[in-house]
Design a protein around this motif. Sequence first.
Motif, PDB file in Angstrom:
ATOM      1  N   SER A 177      -4.631   2.163   5.173  1.00 16.26           N
ATOM      2  CA  SER A 177      -5.922   1.664   4.684  1.00 16.26           C
ATOM      3  C   SER A 177      -6.533   2.638   3.677  1.00 16.26           C
ATOM      4  O   SER A 177      -7.067   2.223   2.641  1.00 16.26           O
ATOM      5  CB  SER A 177      -6.887   1.436   5.848  1.00 16.26           C
ATOM      6  N   ASN A 178      -6.459   3.934   3.964  1.00 16.87           N
ATOM      7  CA  ASN A 178      -6.976   4.939   3.025  1.00 16.87           C
ATOM      8  C   ASN A 178      -6.222   4.884   1.695  1.00 16.87           C
ATOM      9  O   ASN A 178      -6.831   4.993   0.624  1.00 16.87           O
ATOM     10  CB  ASN A 178      -6.884   6.338   3.631  1.00 16.87           C
ATOM     11  N   THR A 224      -7.395   1.802  -0.153  1.00 18.81           N
ATOM     12  CA  THR A 224      -8.748   2.040  -0.669  1.00 18.81           C
ATOM     13  C   THR A 224      -8.691   2.928  -1.903  1.00 18.81           C
ATOM     14  O   THR A 224      -9.347   2.652  -2.915  1.00 18.81           O
ATOM     15  CB  THR A 224      -9.639   2.691   0.415  1.00 18.81           C
ATOM     16  N   GLU A 225      -7.893   3.985  -1.833  1.00 17.51           N
ATOM     17  CA  GLU A 225      -7.735   4.907  -2.959  1.00 17.51           C
ATOM     18  C   GLU A 225      -7.207   4.188  -4.196  1.00 17.51           C
ATOM     19  O   GLU A 225      -7.600   4.491  -5.326  1.00 17.51           O
ATOM     20  CB  GLU A 225      -6.787   6.040  -2.557  1.00 17.51           C
ATOM     21  N   CYS A 226      -6.321   3.224  -3.978  1.00 19.89           N
ATOM     22  CA  CYS A 226      -5.739   2.461  -5.093  1.00 19.89           C
ATOM     23  C   CYS A 226      -6.564   1.220  -5.437  1.00 19.89           C
ATOM     24  O   CYS A 226      -6.123   0.393  -6.241  1.00 19.89           O
ATOM     25  CB  CYS A 226      -4.313   2.051  -4.750  1.00 19.89           C
ATOM     26  N   GLU A 227      -7.721   1.085  -4.812  1.00 21.11           N
ATOM     27  CA  GLU A 227      -8.637  -0.038  -5.044  1.00 21.11           C
ATOM     28  C   GLU A 227      -7.976  -1.382  -4.763  1.00 21.11           C
ATOM     29  O   GLU A 227      -8.224  -2.372  -5.447  1.00 21.11           O
ATOM     30  CB  GLU A 227      -9.217   0.015  -6.461  1.00 21.11           C
ATOM     31  N   PHE A 228      -7.128  -1.414  -3.733  1.00 18.98           N
ATOM     32  CA  PHE A 228      -6.502  -2.665  -3.300  1.00 18.98           C
ATOM     33  C   PHE A 228      -7.437  -3.316  -2.282  1.00 18.98           C
ATOM     34  O   PHE A 228      -7.759  -2.716  -1.254  1.00 18.98           O
ATOM     35  CB  PHE A 228      -5.142  -2.394  -2.662  1.00 18.98           C
ATOM     36  N   PRO A 229      -7.903  -4.541  -2.536  1.00 20.88           N
ATOM     37  CA  PRO A 229      -8.857  -5.175  -1.625  1.00 20.88           C
ATOM     38  C   PRO A 229      -8.205  -5.535  -0.280  1.00 20.88           C
ATOM     39  O   PRO A 229      -7.165  -6.184  -0.231  1.00 20.88           O
ATOM     40  CB  PRO A 229      -9.291  -6.440  -2.373  1.00 20.88           C
ATOM     41  N   HIS A 230      -8.814  -5.056   0.798  1.00 16.75           N
ATOM     42  CA  HIS A 230      -8.312  -5.335   2.139  1.00 16.75           C
ATOM     43  C   HIS A 230      -9.436  -5.143   3.144  1.00 16.75           C
ATOM     44  O   HIS A 230     -10.483  -4.594   2.814  1.00 16.75           O
ATOM     45  CB  HIS A 230      -7.132  -4.412   2.478  1.00 16.75           C
TER      46      HIS A 230
END
Length: 135
Positions: free
Chosen positions: A91-92, A95-101
């Motif tokens: 998840s981190n 988030t770092e790669c700005e992938f929506p989840h």
Amino acid sequence: MEESTTREKVLKKIRAALLTKSADPFPHLDHTASVYNHSDEDPVIVFADHFIAAGGKFILCENELEFVEGLLNLAEQYKWNTVLCSDEGISNLLTECEFPHIYNVDDKIPDVSVTTCECLIAANGSIMVSSRKNG
């Protein structure tokens, strides 16, 4: 004494079976031979071949960036709107790669879930997952 639990009944049957000797049902079986087929081929290739033969789709990622790019391509291809990832490390990364989840299941029912696995089994292309919590 009357058996009071299922456990006691099972143990009684096991004891009785251990006391009774029977003929070897497989007299020609070589108990010293290896049960595994050893191969000089790369285990990743062996896993991928068996996984694909079982109907899986295999994408080899050399690093985390390729993983996120591959996940993005799959999300676009299969029109996944809600991706669940309750593994903190992944998840981190997302988030770092700005992938929506989403990290936790709230009111939304996810289209797909991303998780870690215990291991990949090359011999038959299986994936072993567990509810065991790391830490």
